[in-house]
Design a protein around this motif. Structure first.
Motif, PDB file in Angstrom:
ATOM      1  N   ARG A 168      31.211  31.703  46.861  1.00  0.00           N
ATOM      2  CA  ARG A 168      32.020  30.912  46.021  1.00  0.00           C
ATOM      3  C   ARG A 168      31.720  31.081  44.482  1.00  0.00           C
ATOM      4  N   VAL A 169      30.576  31.452  44.009  1.00  0.00           N
ATOM      5  CA  VAL A 169      30.199  31.771  42.881  1.00  0.00           C
ATOM      6  C   VAL A 169      30.524  32.873  42.247  1.00  0.00           C
ATOM      7  N   LEU A 170      30.459  34.118  43.276  1.00  0.00           N
ATOM      8  CA  LEU A 170      30.268  35.460  42.788  1.00  0.00           C
ATOM      9  C   LEU A 170      31.798  36.243  42.973  1.00  0.00           C
ATOM     10  N   LEU A 171      32.317  35.628  43.843  1.00  0.00           N
ATOM     11  CA  LEU A 171      33.648  36.583  44.141  1.00  0.00           C
ATOM     12  C   LEU A 171      34.757  36.383  43.263  1.00  0.00           C
ATOM     13  N   PRO A 172      35.062  34.848  42.920  1.00  0.00           N
ATOM     14  CA  PRO A 172      36.078  34.810  41.854  1.00  0.00           C
ATOM     15  C   PRO A 172      35.739  35.517  40.590  1.00  0.00           C
ATOM     16  N   PRO A 173      34.694  35.353  39.837  1.00  0.00           N
ATOM     17  CA  PRO A 173      34.451  36.308  38.520  1.00  0.00           C
ATOM     18  C   PRO A 173      34.869  37.871  38.894  1.00  0.00           C
ATOM     19  N   ALA A 174      34.560  38.277  40.348  1.00  0.00           N
ATOM     20  CA  ALA A 174      34.836  39.636  40.470  1.00  0.00           C
ATOM     21  C   ALA A 174      36.343  39.695  40.564  1.00  0.00           C
ATOM     22  N   ALA A 175      37.087  38.956  40.899  1.00  0.00           N
ATOM     23  CA  ALA A 175      38.574  38.973  41.100  1.00  0.00           C
ATOM     24  C   ALA A 175      38.969  38.668  39.324  1.00  0.00           C
ATOM     25  N   LEU A 176      38.732  38.104  38.774  1.00  0.00           N
ATOM     26  CA  LEU A 176      38.723  37.539  37.386  1.00  0.00           C
ATOM     27  C   LEU A 176      38.377  38.954  36.526  1.00  0.00           C
ATOM     28  N   LEU A 177      37.437  39.639  36.878  1.00  0.00           N
ATOM     29  CA  LEU A 177      36.967  40.859  36.005  1.00  0.00           C
ATOM     30  C   LEU A 177      38.064  41.820  36.418  1.00  0.00           C
ATOM     31  N   ALA A 178      38.556  41.927  37.544  1.00  0.00           N
ATOM     32  CA  ALA A 178      39.751  42.983  37.878  1.00  0.00           C
ATOM     33  C   ALA A 178      40.946  42.580  36.901  1.00  0.00           C
ATOM     34  N   ALA A 179      41.288  41.310  36.900  1.00  0.00           N
ATOM     35  CA  ALA A 179      42.245  40.963  36.122  1.00  0.00           C
ATOM     36  C   ALA A 179      42.265  41.240  34.803  1.00  0.00           C
ATOM     37  N   SER A 180      41.072  41.044  34.290  1.00  0.00           N
ATOM     38  CA  SER A 180      40.672  41.096  32.945  1.00  0.00           C
ATOM     39  C   SER A 180      40.726  42.691  32.628  1.00  0.00           C
ATOM     40  N   ALA A 181      40.392  43.542  33.515  1.00  0.00           N
ATOM     41  CA  ALA A 181      40.562  44.831  33.163  1.00  0.00           C
ATOM     42  C   ALA A 181      42.171  45.522  33.309  1.00  0.00           C
ATOM     43  N   TRP A 182      42.976  44.778  34.235  1.00  0.00           N
ATOM     44  CA  TRP A 182      44.434  44.928  34.212  1.00  0.00           C
ATOM     45  C   TRP A 182      44.971  44.611  33.194  1.00  0.00           C
ATOM     46  N   CYS A 183      44.586  43.521  32.265  1.00  0.00           N
ATOM     47  CA  CYS A 183      45.187  43.033  30.919  1.00  0.00           C
ATOM     48  C   CYS A 183      44.755  44.450  29.668  1.00  0.00           C
ATOM     49  N   VAL A 184      43.567  44.633  29.955  1.00  0.00           N
ATOM     50  CA  VAL A 184      43.187  45.936  28.948  1.00  0.00           C
ATOM     51  C   VAL A 184      44.184  47.108  29.132  1.00  0.00           C
ATOM     52  N   PHE A 185      44.439  47.393  30.522  1.00  0.00           N
ATOM     53  CA  PHE A 185      44.932  48.638  30.967  1.00  0.00           C
ATOM     54  C   PHE A 185      46.402  48.205  30.529  1.00  0.00           C
ATOM     55  N   LEU A 186      47.143  47.190  30.496  1.00  0.00           N
ATOM     56  CA  LEU A 186      48.179  46.760  30.130  1.00  0.00           C
ATOM     57  C   LEU A 186      48.535  47.168  28.498  1.00  0.00           C
ATOM     58  N   LEU A 187      47.545  46.775  28.008  1.00  0.00           N
ATOM     59  CA  LEU A 187      47.435  46.928  26.255  1.00  0.00           C
ATOM     60  C   LEU A 187      47.207  48.251  26.034  1.00  0.00           C
ATOM     61  N   ALA A 188      46.359  49.130  26.694  1.00  0.00           N
ATOM     62  CA  ALA A 188      46.337  50.446  26.204  1.00  0.00           C
ATOM     63  C   ALA A 188      47.705  51.195  26.737  1.00  0.00           C
TER      64      ALA A 188
END
Length: 220
Positions: free
Chosen positions: A4-24
């Motif tokens: 419960r603690v570690l998996l949500p941040p992992a998904a949010l890391l992927a979402a954050s990476a996607w945001c940076v990719f869209l900006l690039a």
């Protein structure tokens, strides 16, 4: 508790990476648009999530009440940075608005998810320590204070660091409002509207997480 603690941040890391990719991709296709601040704002949105995880770990390690309250206070101070990204739509330009809406929307939703995820972790800790009523009081109170924080950040141009770097400046701004809490209708209108939105959105988020937890429990 580990998943419960570690998996949500992992998904949010992927979402954050996607945001940076869209900006690039935006920079590659259309050129720079001055949206680099979105990366910084999203970085700030991660702070309450990291502090919430720290609070969970501190609670599991049976740290003192003073330590838990200290972490919780710093978490609350930085929590407005997460939904603050929603207000970055004010920077949309005239060109490429469709793509830019996707870019800003991705950053905004990821920031909001980070804020809600951190709030859920804090609420769970408070609920275990003091009961469900106290947990909801902290959650709803945090959303109200967060709305004030977003207003101070967007309109007054304060940030969380000012509480440490310029406390006298923060007090000078807060004192007139404390003396006359109804003297700024713009502040009241913004807080009511933004807090109402955050509250309804968080209730939906909480309901879906509870439903998901129930389904996982039935599958075991």
């Amino acid at each position: 508790m580990r998943s419960r603690v570690l998996l949500p941040p992992a998904a949010l890391l992927a979402a954050s990476a996607w945001c940076v990719f869209l900006l690039a991709m935006r920079k590659h296709e259309f050129g720079a648009a001055g949206y680099r601040y979105l990366v910084w704002n999203l970085t700030l949105a991660w702070i309450p999530m990291l502090l919430a995880i720290l609070l969970v770990l501190a609670y599991r390690q049976r740290r003192s009440l003073v330590e838990l309250l200290a972490v919780g206070a710093v978490w609350l101070l930085f929590l407005p940075n997460a939904p603050y990204v929603l207000t970055d739509f004010v920077h949309l330009g005239e060109n490429h608005r469709l793509y830019d809406t996707i870019v800003v929307g991705s950053f905004a939703l990821t920031g909001l998810a980070l804020g809600f995820g951190s709030l859920l972790l804090v609420q769970l800790v408070v609920t275990r320590a003091g009961g469900a009523l106290l947990g909801w009081a902290v959650a709803l109170g945090s959303l109200f204070l967060t709305s004030i924080g977003v207003y101070l950040g967007r309109v007054v141009r304060l940030n969380s660091w000012d509480a440490f770097q310029r406390p006298h400046h923060v007090w000078a701004i807060a004192r007139p409002r404390l003396a006359d809490p109804f003297g700024n209708p713009t502040l009241i209108g913004f807080v009511v509207a933004f807090c109402g939105f955050l509250t309804l959105a968080y209730l939906g988020f909480y309901g879906f997480t509870a439903l998901a937890a129930s389904v996982r429990g039935d599958d075991r």
